[in-house]
Design a protein around this motif. Structure first.
Motif, PDB file in Angstrom:
ATOM      1  N   TRP A   1       0.851  -1.207   0.000  1.00 16.71           N
ATOM      2  CA  TRP A   1       0.000   0.000   0.000  1.00 16.71           C
ATOM      3  C   TRP A   1       0.882   1.252   0.000  1.00 16.71           C
ATOM      4  N   MET A   2       1.939   1.225   0.817  1.00 19.98           N
ATOM      5  CA  MET A   2       2.788   2.419   0.945  1.00 19.98           C
ATOM      6  C   MET A   2       3.773   2.551  -0.212  1.00 19.98           C
ATOM      7  N   MET A   3       4.255   1.414  -0.745  1.00 16.27           N
ATOM      8  CA  MET A   3       5.355   1.454  -1.719  1.00 16.27           C
ATOM      9  C   MET A   3       4.880   1.391  -3.156  1.00 16.27           C
ATOM     10  N   GLY A   4       3.628   0.955  -3.378  1.00 16.01           N
ATOM     11  CA  GLY A   4       3.192   0.664  -4.743  1.00 16.01           C
ATOM     12  C   GLY A   4       3.582  -0.762  -5.091  1.00 16.01           C
ATOM     13  N   PRO A   5       3.273  -1.195  -6.347  1.00 13.08           N
ATOM     14  CA  PRO A   5       3.466  -2.593  -6.717  1.00 13.08           C
ATOM     15  C   PRO A   5       4.881  -3.091  -6.407  1.00 13.08           C
ATOM     16  N   ILE A   6       4.941  -4.276  -5.801  1.00 12.06           N
ATOM     17  CA  ILE A   6       6.228  -4.870  -5.423  1.00 12.06           C
ATOM     18  C   ILE A   6       6.614  -5.924  -6.461  1.00 12.06           C
ATOM     19  N   SER A   7       7.858  -5.860  -6.911  1.00 11.34           N
ATOM     20  CA  SER A   7       8.282  -6.752  -8.000  1.00 11.34           C
ATOM     21  C   SER A   7       9.259  -7.826  -7.545  1.00 11.34           C
TER      22      SER A   7
ATOM     23  N   ILE B   1       6.330 -23.738  11.320  1.00  8.51           N
ATOM     24  CA  ILE B   1       5.874 -22.462  11.888  1.00  8.51           C
ATOM     25  C   ILE B   1       7.077 -21.534  12.094  1.00  8.51           C
ATOM     26  N   ASP B   2       7.272 -20.609  11.139  1.00 14.28           N
ATOM     27  CA  ASP B   2       8.353 -19.634  11.255  1.00 14.28           C
ATOM     28  C   ASP B   2       8.063 -18.678  12.406  1.00 14.28           C
ATOM     29  N   ASP B   3       9.107 -18.422  13.210  1.00 17.62           N
ATOM     30  CA  ASP B   3       8.946 -17.446  14.296  1.00 17.62           C
ATOM     31  C   ASP B   3       9.968 -16.321  14.163  1.00 17.62           C
ATOM     32  N   GLN B   4      10.721 -16.372  13.078  1.00 23.98           N
ATOM     33  CA  GLN B   4      11.753 -15.365  12.830  1.00 23.98           C
ATOM     34  C   GLN B   4      11.821 -15.209  11.313  1.00 23.98           C
ATOM     35  N   ALA B   5      11.314 -14.095  10.793  1.00 18.84           N
ATOM     36  CA  ALA B   5      11.288 -13.908   9.339  1.00 18.84           C
ATOM     37  C   ALA B   5      11.904 -12.560   8.986  1.00 18.84           C
ATOM     38  N   SER B   6      12.778 -12.570   7.989  1.00 20.01           N
ATOM     39  CA  SER B   6      13.349 -11.321   7.461  1.00 20.01           C
ATOM     40  C   SER B   6      13.054 -11.290   5.974  1.00 20.01           C
ATOM     41  N   VAL B   7      12.416 -10.221   5.535  1.00 22.06           N
ATOM     42  CA  VAL B   7      11.986 -10.150   4.128  1.00 22.06           C
ATOM     43  C   VAL B   7      12.461  -8.827   3.528  1.00 22.06           C
ATOM     44  N   LEU B   8      13.085  -8.911   2.366  1.00 19.57           N
ATOM     45  CA  LEU B   8      13.478  -7.716   1.620  1.00 19.57           C
ATOM     46  C   LEU B   8      12.543  -7.584   0.424  1.00 19.57           C
ATOM     47  N   LEU B   9      11.899  -6.416   0.315  1.00 27.61           N
ATOM     48  CA  LEU B   9      10.948  -6.195  -0.778  1.00 27.61           C
ATOM     49  C   LEU B   9      11.437  -5.027  -1.633  1.00 27.61           C
ATOM     50  N   VAL B  10      11.306  -5.176  -2.939  1.00 29.48           N
ATOM     51  CA  VAL B  10      11.687  -4.088  -3.851  1.00 29.48           C
ATOM     52  C   VAL B  10      10.467  -3.739  -4.699  1.00 29.48           C
TER      53      VAL B  10
ATOM     54  N   GLU C   1       8.342  -1.611  -7.780  1.00 32.07           N
ATOM     55  CA  GLU C   1       8.589  -1.173  -9.163  1.00 32.07           C
ATOM     56  C   GLU C   1       9.157   0.242  -9.190  1.00 32.07           C
ATOM     57  N   SER C   2       8.797   1.063  -8.200  1.00 33.60           N
ATOM     58  CA  SER C   2       9.291   2.439  -8.138  1.00 33.60           C
ATOM     59  C   SER C   2      10.774   2.494  -7.806  1.00 33.60           C
ATOM     60  N   GLY C   3      11.323   1.387  -7.343  1.00 30.01           N
ATOM     61  CA  GLY C   3      12.730   1.371  -6.913  1.00 30.01           C
ATOM     62  C   GLY C   3      12.878   1.446  -5.398  1.00 30.01           C
ATOM     63  N   ALA C   4      11.772   1.712  -4.679  1.00 30.53           N
ATOM     64  CA  ALA C   4      11.848   1.774  -3.211  1.00 30.53           C
ATOM     65  C   ALA C   4      12.117   0.380  -2.636  1.00 30.53           C
ATOM     66  N   HIS C   5      12.812   0.352  -1.503  1.00 32.79           N
ATOM     67  CA  HIS C   5      13.098  -0.907  -0.808  1.00 32.79           C
ATOM     68  C   HIS C   5      12.371  -0.926   0.526  1.00 32.79           C
ATOM     69  N   ALA C   6      12.144  -2.133   1.040  1.00 33.08           N
ATOM     70  CA  ALA C   6      11.680  -2.254   2.428  1.00 33.08           C
ATOM     71  C   ALA C   6      12.293  -3.496   3.041  1.00 33.08           C
ATOM     72  N   SER C   7      12.611  -3.403   4.330  1.00 37.49           N
ATOM     73  CA  SER C   7      13.007  -4.619   5.041  1.00 37.49           C
ATOM     74  C   SER C   7      12.023  -4.826   6.176  1.00 37.49           C
ATOM     75  N   LEU C   8      11.487  -6.022   6.212  1.00 32.72           N
ATOM     76  CA  LEU C   8      10.493  -6.389   7.223  1.00 32.72           C
ATOM     77  C   LEU C   8      11.098  -7.461   8.126  1.00 32.72           C
ATOM     78  N   VAL C   9      11.038  -7.228   9.424  1.00 29.97           N
ATOM     79  CA  VAL C   9      11.469  -8.243  10.395  1.00 29.97           C
ATOM     80  C   VAL C   9      10.255  -8.585  11.243  1.00 29.97           C
ATOM     81  N   SER C  10       9.889  -9.859  11.241  1.00 31.69           N
ATOM     82  CA  SER C  10       8.718 -10.298  12.001  1.00 31.69           C
ATOM     83  C   SER C  10       9.154 -11.398  12.962  1.00 31.69           C
ATOM     84  N   ILE C  11       8.842 -11.197  14.229  1.00 32.88           N
ATOM     85  CA  ILE C  11       9.373 -12.074  15.287  1.00 32.88           C
ATOM     86  C   ILE C  11       8.252 -12.546  16.205  1.00 32.88           C
ATOM     87  N   TRP C  12       8.276 -13.809  16.549  1.00 30.39           N
ATOM     88  CA  TRP C  12       7.455 -14.336  17.646  1.00 30.39           C
ATOM     89  C   TRP C  12       8.414 -14.756  18.757  1.00 30.39           C
ATOM     90  N   HIS C  13       8.424 -13.989  19.860  1.00 26.68           N
ATOM     91  CA  HIS C  13       9.360 -14.239  20.968  1.00 26.68           C
ATOM     92  C   HIS C  13       8.610 -14.820  22.162  1.00 26.68           C
TER      93      HIS C  13
END
Ligand SMILES: NC(=O)c1ccc[n+]([C@@H]2O[C@H](COP(=O)([O-])OP(=O)(O)OC[C@H]3O[C@@H](n4cnc5c(N)ncnc54)[C@H](O)[C@@H]3O)[C@@H](O)[C@H]2O)c1
Length: 356
Positions: free
Chosen positions: A194-200, A215-224, A226-238
């Motif tokens: 929603w914030m970055m526009g279409p992710i490729s 059941i993943d409890d530690q996930a790191s995701v890099l998203l790029v 189409e606009s060229g913007a990047h995002a890194s998402l860290v999702s944790i279940w502690h």
């Protein structure tokens, strides 16, 4: 004013949360409920069905669907597809919790079912209604801040097989479909696109520190995007039971820095520079001030339940709908494939349906 008869399938934590949300929506009355756990349905009926009381308890999901105008599907995830297809077949408006399903294929089938039936549909991606995220999404799309460059998104909560959630099904891959990324951070994937526009492009690494199969409890995701913007998402279940579920987001544009702590009421913080890079303004917003700022930029209600009932009453599309959820499922699917392959995966092309 017309009123809608509402039915609930699933009387657990999130079912109760929506029922509480509906208690201030005058045009809706919960008249029928079903949960195979009889204690839960009885407690739900006595708390949220003031007219029918325990008579609201139905013998089956089919009986609920027959008795109502709109259906809330609030069961564990693996039951969503079957129940949504039943509701769509009966031409009832349907609200389904997120994630829509345990797999992308099932989510596609559910979107197809509601589109073919032509019924109002909404998904529980409730942060689309959050004043904090609505404000942030709007701020980073303004021309004066330049291009969005990067988003750092951290989401952590204690593993919900304990504490407030206390659910055994979240440790069963067949019922949940996945761990922190699918079961919880489908919200975050939706917000990021929603914030970055279409992710490729999506690259992910996932692990299970708790050692629960699938059941993943530690996930790191890099998203790029189409606009060229990047995002890194860290999702944790502690395992910190006294630390509430919370998100922290930082978005950096060419001439704007934004941070969000507190995923509904803030605070949010901003620092803006002018065209020559010199400081222009900065500030912090929270609570009522943030709500007012969000209300200025869009017409989205703070209440997902009020929004759904209004749309169902007028027989028009609701927000956010299954089509929106499906895009987030594409990203989750790409992330799991990437993690499994130890590399990069490209999401399937955008999915478009007509109603024929
Ligand atoms: N939108 C959000 O922020 C949010 C928050 C929490 C949970 N959820 C989602 O909501 C769903 C439910 O989560 P929860 O925390 O309420 O779980 P929960 O365990 O508290 O409740 C689930 C209930 O579904 C019932 N159920 C199972 N199969 C059923 C069926 N066929 N018919 C009727 N009832 C059935 C169970 O007996 C249980 O009482 C999950 O998909 C979850 O991912 C969304």
């Amino acid at each position: 004013m017309a009123s809608l008869r509402v039915g609930f399938l699933g009387c657990g934590l999130i079912g109760r949360s929506h029922a509480a949300g509906l208690s201030s929506v005058k045009q809706a009355e919960i008249v029928s409920v079903f949960d195979p756990d009889g204690k839960r349905s009885a407690r739900f009926a006595s708390d949220f069905c003031p007219s029918a009381g325990l008579d609201a308890i139905a013998a089956s999901a089919e009986a609920v669907i027959e008795a109502v105008d709109v259906v809330y599907v609030c069961t564990w995830t693996s039951e969503h597809r079957r129940l949504v297809e039943m509701a769509a077949h009966a031409k009832k408006a349907v609200f389904c919790e997120k994630p829509l399903a345990t797999s992308l294929d099932d989510a596609v089938a559910m979107q197809q079912a509601v589109a073919s039936a032509g019924v109002t549909n909404q998904v529980g991606l409730v942060l689309r209604h959050s004043p904090a995220f609505r404000w942030l999404q709007q701020q980073i799309s303004q021309a004066n801040v330049g291009r969005l460059m990067s988003i750092v998104f951290r989401d952590d909560q204690y593993i919900p097989t304990q504490g407030l959630y206390d659910s055994v099904w979240r440790s069963d891959i067949n019922k949940a479909g996945g761990g922190a990324l699918l079961e919880h951070s489908i919200h975050d994937l939706d917000l990021l696109e929603w914030m970055m526009g279409p992710i490729s492009e999506v690259t992910a690494r996932m692990d299970s520190i708790h050692g629960i199969h699938g059941i993943d409890d530690q996930a790191s995701v890099l998203l790029v995007a189409e606009s060229g913007a990047h995002a890194s998402l860290v999702s944790i279940w502690h395992d910190m039971l006294n630390r509430p579920s919370q998100r922290r987001v930082e978005a950096i544009c060419q001439r704007g820095f934004f941070s969000l702590e507190g995923d509904w009421s803030g605070p949010v913080h901003y620092e803006l520079a002018d065209q020559s890079g010199q400081p222009q303004s900065q500030g912090t917003l929270g609570d009522e001030q943030l709500e007012a700022a969000a209300a200025e930029v869009d017409k989205i209600t703070n209440s997902p339940d009020a929004g759904f009932i209004a749309a169902a009453l007028e027989d028009r599309p609701a927000y956010p709908d299954f089509g929106t959820a499906l895009q987030a499922h594409r990203l989750a699917d790409a992330a799991y494939r990437s993690a499994q392959a130890g590399g990069l995966a490209v999401p399937t092309p955008p999915l478009v349906f007509d109603k024929s």
